[in-house]
Every structure is written in structure tokens, then in C-alpha cells.
Design an enzyme around this catalytic site. Structure first.
Site, PDB file in Angstrom:
ATOM      1  N   ARG A 384       0.817  -1.219   0.000  1.00 57.35           N
ATOM      2  CA  ARG A 384       0.000   0.000   0.000  1.00 57.35           C
ATOM      3  C   ARG A 384       0.855   1.275   0.000  1.00 57.35           C
ATOM      4  O   ARG A 384       2.049   1.251   0.218  1.00 57.35           O
ATOM      5  CB  ARG A 384      -0.970   0.036   1.189  1.00 57.35           C
ATOM      6  CG  ARG A 384      -1.979  -1.086   1.209  1.00 57.35           C
ATOM      7  CD  ARG A 384      -2.973  -0.903   2.358  1.00 57.35           C
ATOM      8  NE  ARG A 384      -3.982  -1.969   2.365  1.00 57.35           N
ATOM      9  CZ  ARG A 384      -4.946  -2.084   3.265  1.00 57.35           C
ATOM     10  NH1 ARG A 384      -5.041  -1.198   4.244  1.00 57.35           N
ATOM     11  NH2 ARG A 384      -5.818  -3.060   3.191  1.00 57.35           N
ATOM     12  N   ASN A 420       2.017  -6.229  -2.234  1.00 55.03           N
ATOM     13  CA  ASN A 420       0.614  -6.496  -1.936  1.00 55.03           C
ATOM     14  C   ASN A 420      -0.175  -5.196  -2.012  1.00 55.03           C
ATOM     15  O   ASN A 420       0.224  -4.191  -1.429  1.00 55.03           O
ATOM     16  CB  ASN A 420       0.472  -7.091  -0.526  1.00 55.03           C
ATOM     17  CG  ASN A 420      -0.976  -7.332  -0.144  1.00 55.03           C
ATOM     18  OD1 ASN A 420      -1.645  -8.178  -0.735  1.00 55.03           O
ATOM     19  ND2 ASN A 420      -1.469  -6.598   0.843  1.00 55.03           N
ATOM     20  N   GLU A 421      -1.257  -5.227  -2.766  1.00 52.40           N
ATOM     21  CA  GLU A 421      -2.151  -4.067  -2.881  1.00 52.40           C
ATOM     22  C   GLU A 421      -1.382  -2.805  -3.274  1.00 52.40           C
ATOM     23  O   GLU A 421      -1.564  -1.732  -2.705  1.00 52.40           O
ATOM     24  CB  GLU A 421      -2.924  -3.865  -1.568  1.00 52.40           C
ATOM     25  CG  GLU A 421      -3.839  -5.045  -1.253  1.00 52.40           C
ATOM     26  CD  GLU A 421      -4.599  -4.905   0.061  1.00 52.40           C
ATOM     27  OE1 GLU A 421      -4.353  -3.930   0.786  1.00 52.40           O
ATOM     28  OE2 GLU A 421      -5.439  -5.778   0.351  1.00 52.40           O
ATOM     29  N   ASN A 422      -0.512  -2.963  -4.263  1.00 50.98           N
ATOM     30  CA  ASN A 422       0.289  -1.821  -4.727  1.00 50.98           C
ATOM     31  C   ASN A 422      -0.504  -0.856  -5.605  1.00 50.98           C
ATOM     32  O   ASN A 422       0.050   0.144  -6.085  1.00 50.98           O
ATOM     33  CB  ASN A 422       1.525  -2.330  -5.470  1.00 50.98           C
ATOM     34  CG  ASN A 422       2.398  -3.202  -4.587  1.00 50.98           C
ATOM     35  OD1 ASN A 422       2.414  -4.421  -4.727  1.00 50.98           O
ATOM     36  ND2 ASN A 422       3.094  -2.582  -3.644  1.00 50.98           N
TER      37      ASN A 422
END
Length: 816
Positions: A384, A420-422
Site C-alpha cells: 500500500r 501487496n495491494e500496490n
């Protein structure tokens, strides 16, 4: 004083050494801790008598591993502490080797760490999850020239988990960025020449008929000693020596090809029989030697394009979950015993795959994955927030490099995760997808450069899904979007968009102890056909379209149905590589203060203290091989409905058939059929007696018979709106008393759908056992079916008064 610093970021000195008791020890005891900063290192080491002004600030005695945020991470009334903290001790250092090196080996400390011997800084490290070492040899020798502290060597360590936009991970992450020395710290003695890093590369040949093993070393020789002997031994899973090599090295240093062996008819590592070979390499010089031991395994794996996962040439449906390094009462500072109990619980559930979210985890966990038989996806915490500048990017690359180098030898690992969740912005004014893509390509290339044998992967960043080898989209059918019956069709659509599809993160939250007689009611208002992915704002409990995560009851009953449906469908998807449910254990997070247990992500199959929720048994009924049976409702003391109404009893079992008894009467046998939802056909509609009931089940698998039993009260009275609370003592065990609060209407009937917030408090000599992050270990908590419990340590012969308050109701008290 100026001392040359030795910081060895990827050294793995602790794997195994000869005369182990002399050469390494865990530094668990004798520590003092301060949760604030100091004016300088002198404040940590100056000798001072008790009561003197210099004795301030006051230090607390602790043991390692220790997390700064052991309790405040889930304190409902404060933000968790993010800032500097100090640890100090005095070490008795007696290196048995002439000319040897003395090493402090950190298995993990968060998030920036400085190490001092007396007043000399000997090492600094940035990164909270990789291992690293500090060579304190020269600093110890310099200090010993001016003996003080009665022969002890003062060591002080400063950790710092302050918020920093240019550090990985982001504080937008859905987990706490913990501080402290929260993994084991070891004192290690090594001879003048030792092994800094050892890589063992196994290779299966000729369809498993033969195999090869190569061993490479990075030697540690800061004194430039000449001449050494390197001996390497390969042992089979029974411990028998099957190969040996020996070589003389004139200038031991740098990288060395230590050995290459051929193995006939190798035993292959598999999740069902995780056999491990042993490689022992010894470096000898004169009368000193150092041995490092590595466990390795032979296996092949393949992600078939648009198809399943193959292990050793045969399909293996990856039955997975996730893990955060977090536990009630200690946060990240889990002991080896805690870790083992957690991983064994997973294996008993039938897990054969785990994604370690979202950072490099303890070596203990990787060793357990190897020995228990779990395929691993491990990743760096680029999670994130977007993409930072050069310092940020260098840290991410360093984390990837260290993770791969340090966990290279584990046969369980098949995937290195890059992020993750970039696709989630927020940490920087700029959110440039092309720059994120470019950096993702750098990480992908670096991973393959360091380890060509394994795959790369990310989850939830569609604009980068073409870069990595394996991709997981966001699919949360029945939780953040859509309904759970859309799961299979959505998965098929997403599978066709990438070459190698692996679905990680699915499931939903459940408030332990909360149950429902109509769990799927919320689905009636959910729009279908609009996708099942999580989108911006979906995790919020406020606003936006109707969704179960916001509008559902967060009951264990609903989550069991959701899990049951997913697991049923996965059995009918021959192209599926596998999945990983999110997450095995409830964990703390700073971004969910309004959840029923504040600051907890409650998507676990077990609570934060490893108490099993009902959903654990749903998974076990599909995945476990050991015969089991479980009646739904062990944590439901009251069921409700009309008198004479037939109510469903669900039994989760992997047995072939089961027979149900209610109050001694048989309601017949039923066969298990996984396609028959819910509970694979093991469900009965039966009438309950008003008041107390007993339900018993007998299940059989071949000649093995297993049984389960529950008792509960059946309430037929309907209730009105909450009018009052009652507080009772329901159990006592020594000094520990369990309290329960119930919410009643004006007629005294329990309000079984009440989810009011309550707050426990205690005055007197004892203490609430709270800040645990569990439904029975939080002083502020949402009720589950009109009740909540908490434990109190009353102290020896103490006087205590407990109280519970809830908005709009009269506060109640109880003398203990």
C-alpha cells in the site's frame, strides 16, 4: 572512541555450530526496557545508585523476545506507540576461540535498530523483518581494557518504529508496524574463519530417478587468516551419510563452491511426506572448527498455464491460509512454542500451503513449513501507499535480497512475493502507475537473478499483473462485494486473464461467540453481477453500497456458510492451482478501531490466542485426513426460535456418515456428500425442547468412530429492546475470575440479537485481563448475542469491584 563497525546483514551464523552450548545462546533474560528515547547513550550505561537523580527514567525488567506494543496495539483508548525504545543488559563474554569473533545475531527487530557496546555504536540496521548480525569483537576488547561493571559488558540497543513515509512498510498497511526486539537475539562465538552464508541448491533429474546437490559458501574471515579446510557431508532423511567432500582453501574468504553431490533414487519432499536431507559443512583451521547445518529437500513444482499446480509432477490442490506474526499478550514477540502450536493447528486443519503476510517471517516458521509440509509464498512488505524515493526503493530491494538469501534453502518456498495491494495510493502526492510498474520489473528481475528456481508473485495490482510469474486478483465474494455463490464464476473469469492464477485472500470477519439463526439474511440486499473485488472504501463500516462487510451481522454462522460454499466449489475446479483463506488467526491492525473487538482484523479461523472459532472445523472437514466430527455451536450457549419449530443442526465432518441424537433420540444417519450445501449434507432439521437441550453425534470413517456433544438452552420467549444489564461471576480458577454481562429486556429475557458496545472496568487490588485482542479479552467490546465475558485477576485476597457500562443503560457493578 572509534571502533570499526561490522554489520553483516545476511549472515546466518546460528544455523548450527559445533559444541553448540559453548558457542551460542539466546539472550532472553537479564534485560531492562524503556519505552521512550534517551538524551544519549550515556544515560543507558552510566553507573548510578538507587534513588539518585541519575536513576531517572525508570527502566522495566523484561525478557526477550519483547514487543514495545505487546498491549497497546489493541488498547481501545489509545493509538499504539510508535517511537524510540531502549533495551540494556550486561553480558558475560568469554569467547572460547583464540582470535575468534563475538557476534550479536538478531532474528528480527523493528524497525530501525542501533547497537552499542558501552558508549560505542557498533551497528545500525534498517528493516524490521530480516535477520542481521553485529560483530562486537573490537568494541568488547576495547571496553575490557578499562574493567568496570564487575566484569560485565554493557550492551544497549535502541529500536525505533516511528512513522516514516520513506520506509517500508507503509503505515497504511492493515497491520501494526511493531517496535522492539521481537524475535530472538543470540550471542554467538565463532572462530577466526567461519561461514557467513551457506546456500544449498538441490536439483531433481530424470523424472525423480536422480538428483544433484551443490553447496556454496560465503566465508567470514575479517582477520584475513590464510589456509583452511572445508568439509561437507550429505546425509539422507534417516541421518545416514551418503556423500562427503573435502577441500583445502588457501585464502578463505568471499564465495566458495564447497561441494557437488549426485544422489540416486532421491526421496522427494512432499506436503504429505516432507522428507529432509541434511548438509553439514565444517570450516577448520588449526584446532578450531565451525560447522553449519542446512536442511534441504528434493522436489519439483510447476504452475501449469491456465491450469493447476503440480508438485513432483502430480496435481496438488493448494489448500492454504495466511499468517501474521502476532499473538495475544505479546504482539510480535512470539516464542518458539507459540509458533509451533500455531503451525501444528494449521496442519491439523489440513493446510498444505501458506502465504506469509506481508513480510519476511521468523526462521522458526520456515523450518516448521519444511518439516510439517507446507508450500510457502513469502513476500516483502511493499504494501500500500504508493512508491517512495531512492531510500525507500533501496530498502525494498535490500529486503528482497535478504529474504531470498536467508530463506533460500527452504524446500517449502516456491514463491517470492514482491508486493501487496500496490494499487492503493495515499502516502505520496504522486501516484504514478508507470513508475510502480518500472520498480516492480526491477524487483522481478532481481528476484530471478538471486534465485532463478522460484517464481515471483503479487496480489491485487492489476496494472502489474503481466510482470510477475503468478498473480492473485482481489476476490472477496460474499464479503466486500457480491454474494458467495458468485465465487466460482468470478474465479474462472480472473483465471483466464493471466497465465498463472493463484487466489490468495478470501473469507470475511466473524466476532467470536456471535451466532445467528438467519445468517444469510444480509445477502437479500446485496447487488450481484457487479464483481466480487474489494474496492476503495469497501473495508469501511460506513457508507457506500450494501455489502456484507458493512451490513452483515459478523456472525460465526454466516462465515461458516461462506467458507463452506467456497470449499465445496474448490473441489469442483480441476484447473484451480489453489487458494489461501485470509487469515488463520485474528490479528491487530491500527486502521480498524471500530471493529467489534477494537483494532482487530477478525477474519481468523482462530482468535488471537489460538482459540478455535467454528469455521476452523469447516476447513478441517474438507481438508483433514484424520477422522473428525464437530457439531456447530460450541460457543453458542443459547439458541432461539418458536416452540416446536424445527431448527437446523449442522455437523462438520470428514467421515463417510454420521448419526445425530437430540436429547437421547436418534434423528437418523446421513451420508456426507461435499456437493450438498451446507455442511456437505450432514444437517438435520429437528425440534428442540424449551430450556436445556443436549445434541450428540456419532460419525464413522471405515472402522474409526468419532463423537461430539454440545449442550445449550433453547429460548422461545421473544425479547423487546434492551432495558438493563446484569453482571455475574460465572467461573473461578484460583485468582482468576470470569465475569459475564448480559443484556435483558424489561421482562428479563435475554436480548439475543443485541450487539451493543459495553465497557468493563475494575476498581481494587486486582486487574482486568484485557488488551488481548479477543472477544473475551477486551475491556471495550461489542456484545455477542447479548452477552460478553472477561477475566479478572483478583489478586491474593484482594478487594475488587467490577463494573460494566453501555450507552443508554444503567451501569452495573459487582463486588468480587
Amino acid at each position: 572512541m572509534s571502533i570499526k563497525n561490522y554489520l553483516l546483514p545476511a549472515a546466518l551464523f546460528l544455523l548450527s555450530v559445533t559444541t553448540r552450548a559453548q558457542q551460542q545462546q539466546r539472550l532472553n533474560t537479564g534485560w531492562e526496557f524503556l519505552r521512550s528515547d534517551l538524551g544519549g547513550i550515556w544515560e543507558a550505561v552510566r553507573p548510578v545508585g538507587k534513588g539518585n537523580p541519575e536513576a531517572s527514567p525508570i527502566w522495566e525488567k523484561v525478557e526477550l523476545p519483547h514487543c514495545v506494543n505487546a498491549f497497546d496495539a489493541v488498547d481501545p483508548d489509545v493509538n499504539y506507540y510508535q517511537g524510540p525504545a531502549w533495551y540494556r543488559t550486561q553480558l558475560k563474554i568469554n569467547n572460547p576461540y583464540a582470535g575468534g569473533r563475538t557476534i550479536l545475531h538478531f532474528e528480527g527487530a523493528g524497525q530501525k535498530t542501533d547497537v552499542y557496546v558501552y558508549t560505542t555504536k557498533v551497528a545500525s540496521h534498517v528493516g524490521g523483518y530480516d535477520e542481521w548480525t553485529a560483530d562486537i569483537t573490537e568494541a568488547v576488547a576495547a571496553f575490557k581494557k578499562t574493567p568496570q561493571f564487575k566484569g560485565g559488558v554493557p550492551v544497549a540497543i535502541r529500536t525505533d518504529n516511528s512513522r516514516n513515509l520513506e520506509m517500508v512498510p507503509s503505515d497504511l498497511s492493515d497491520f501494526n508496524v511493531y517496535g522492539g526486539i521481537y524475535r530472538y537475539l543470540n550471542l554467538v562465538y565463532v572462530p577466526p574463519v567461519s561461514i557467513q552464508q551457506m546456500h544449498v541448491t538441490p536439483e531433481v533429474k530424470n523424472n525423480g530417478k536422480n538428483a544433484a546437490v551443490s553447496v556454496s559458501l560465503q566465508l567470514y574471515n575479517p582477520g584475513a587468516i590464510t589456509g583452511a579446510t572445508v568439509t561437507t557431508v550429505l546425509k539422507d532423511p534417516a541421518g545416514r551419510k551418503i556423500a562427503e567432500s573435502r577441500q583445502e582453501v588457501s585464502n578463505p574468504g568471499g564465495t566458495l563452491a564447497a561441494a557437488a553431490f549426485q544422489v540416486k533414487k532421491p526421496q522427494l519432499w512432499h506436503t504429505d511426506h516432507p522428507v529432509l536431507y541434511t548438509v553439514e559443512t565444517t570450516v577448520s583451521k588449526d584446532n578450531a572448527s565451525y560447522t553449519q547445518t542446512v536442511k534441504t529437500g528434493f522436489r519439483t513444482f510447476e504452475f501449469v498455464q491456465h491450469g493447476p499446480f503440480l508438485l513432483n509432477g502430480k496435481r496438488l490442490l493448494l489448500r492454504g491460509t495466511h499468517r501474521h506474526e502476532d499473538h495475544a499478550g505479546v504482539a510480535a514477540a512470539m516464542t518458539e512454542d507459540m509458533m509451533r502450536r500455531e503451525m501444528v493447528l494449521m496442519k491439523e486443519m489440513g493446510v498444505n500451503f501458506i502465504r506469509l503476510g506481508h513480510y519476511q517471517q521468523s526462521r522458526i516458521i520456515l523450518n516448521l513449513c519444511d518439516s510439517l509440509g507446507m508450500v510457502v509464498w513469502e513476500e516483502i512488505p511493499w504494501c500500500r501507499g504508493g512508491l517512495g524515493g531512492p531510500v525507500y526503493q533501496q530498502q525494498a530491494k535490500r529486503m528482497l535480497t535478504n529474504m531470498i538469501n536467508q530463506h533460500y534453502n527452504h524446500p517449502s518456498v516456491v514463491i517470492w512475493g514482491l508486493g501487496n495491494e500496490n494499487d492503493w495510493p495515499g502516502d505520496f502526492p504522486e501516484f504514478d502507475k508507470e513508475k510502480i510498474r518500472a520498480f516492480m520489473k526491477e524487483l522481478h528481475n532481481l528476484s530471478h537473478q538471486l534465485d532463478p528456481s522460484r517464481k515471483t508473485a503479487i496480489r491485487r495490482c492489476d496494472f502489474c499483473k503481466d510482470i510477475v510469474d503468478v498473480y492473485s486478483p482481489s476476490i472477496w465474494a460474499g464479503w466486500y462485494r457480491g454474494i458467495y455463490t458468485e465465487y466460482k464464476s468470478t474465479s474462472e473469469e480472473e483465471m483466464k486473464k493471466v497465465n498463472h492464477f493463484l487466489h490468495v485472500e478470501w473469507g470475511g470477519d466473524s466476532h467470536a461467540g456471535r451466532h445467528s439463526e438467519s445468517p444469510d439474511k444480509a445477502l437479500q440486499s446485496i447487488k450481484t453481477g457487479g464483481g466480487t473485488d474489494e474496492r476503495a472504501g469497501d473495508a469501511s463500516l460506513y457508507g457506500g453500497a450494501a455489502r456484507v462487510s458493512k451490513d452483515g451481522d459478523w456472525s460465526e454462522s454466516y462465515i461458516c456458510n461462506l467458507m463452506d460454499w467456497h470449499l465445496k466449489e474448490q473441489e469442483t475446479m480441476p484447473w484451480l492451482t489453489g487458494t489461501a483463506q485470509w487469515v488463520f488467526k485474528d490479528f491487530s491492525t491500527p486502521i480498524r478501531p471500530d471493529n467489534p473487538v477494537p483494532y482487530m482484523n477478525q477474519k481468523g479461523l482462530v482468535e488471537r490466542d489460538l482459540t478455535r472459532k467454528e469455521a476452523y472445523y469447516v476447513f478441517q472437514s474438507y481438508w483433514a485426513t484424520q477422522p473428525m466430527v464437530h457439531i456447530y455451536g460450541h460457543s453458542q450457549p443459547v439458541r432461539w426460535g418458536q416452540e416446536g419449530e424445527e431448527k437446523m443442526v449442522k455437523v462438520y465432518s470428514n467421515c463417510d456418515e454420521a448419526e445425530l441424537f437430540v436429547n437421547g433420540k436418534s434423528y437418523g444417519k446421513k451420508k456426507r456428500r461435499s456437493a450438498d450445501f451446507p455442511a456437505a449434507g450432514l444437517r438435520w432439521n429437528v425440534p428442540f425442547a424449551k430450556g436445556n437441550n443436549n445434541v450428540h453425534v456419532v460419525a464413522a470413517k471405515g472402522k474409526t468412530v468419532v463423537e461430539d456433544n454440545i449442550a445449550f438452552r433453547y429460548q422461545t420467549e421473544t425479547w423487546g429492546k434492551p432495558a438493563k444489564m446484569i453482571l455475574e461471576k460465572i467461573a473461578t480458577n484460583g485468582n482468576i475470575t470470569t465475569l459475564e454481562v448480559k443484556l435483558l429486556d424489561d421482562k428479563g429475557f435475554q436480548c439475543l440479537d443485541a450487539a451493543n458496545w459495553v465497557r468493563f472496568s475494575l476498581a481494587g487490588d486486582g486487574r482486568l485481563i484485557d488488551n488481548l485482542g479477543t472477544s473475551s479479552g477486551s475491556r471495550r467490546v461489542q456484545l455477542y448475542n447479548g452477552r460478553a465475558t472477561i477475566k479478572v485477576d483478583t489478586g491474593k485476597g484482594g478487594v475488587n469491584v467490577a463494573a460494566v457500562k453501555s450507552e443508554g443503560l444503567t451501569t452495573v457493578t459487582l463486588n468480587l
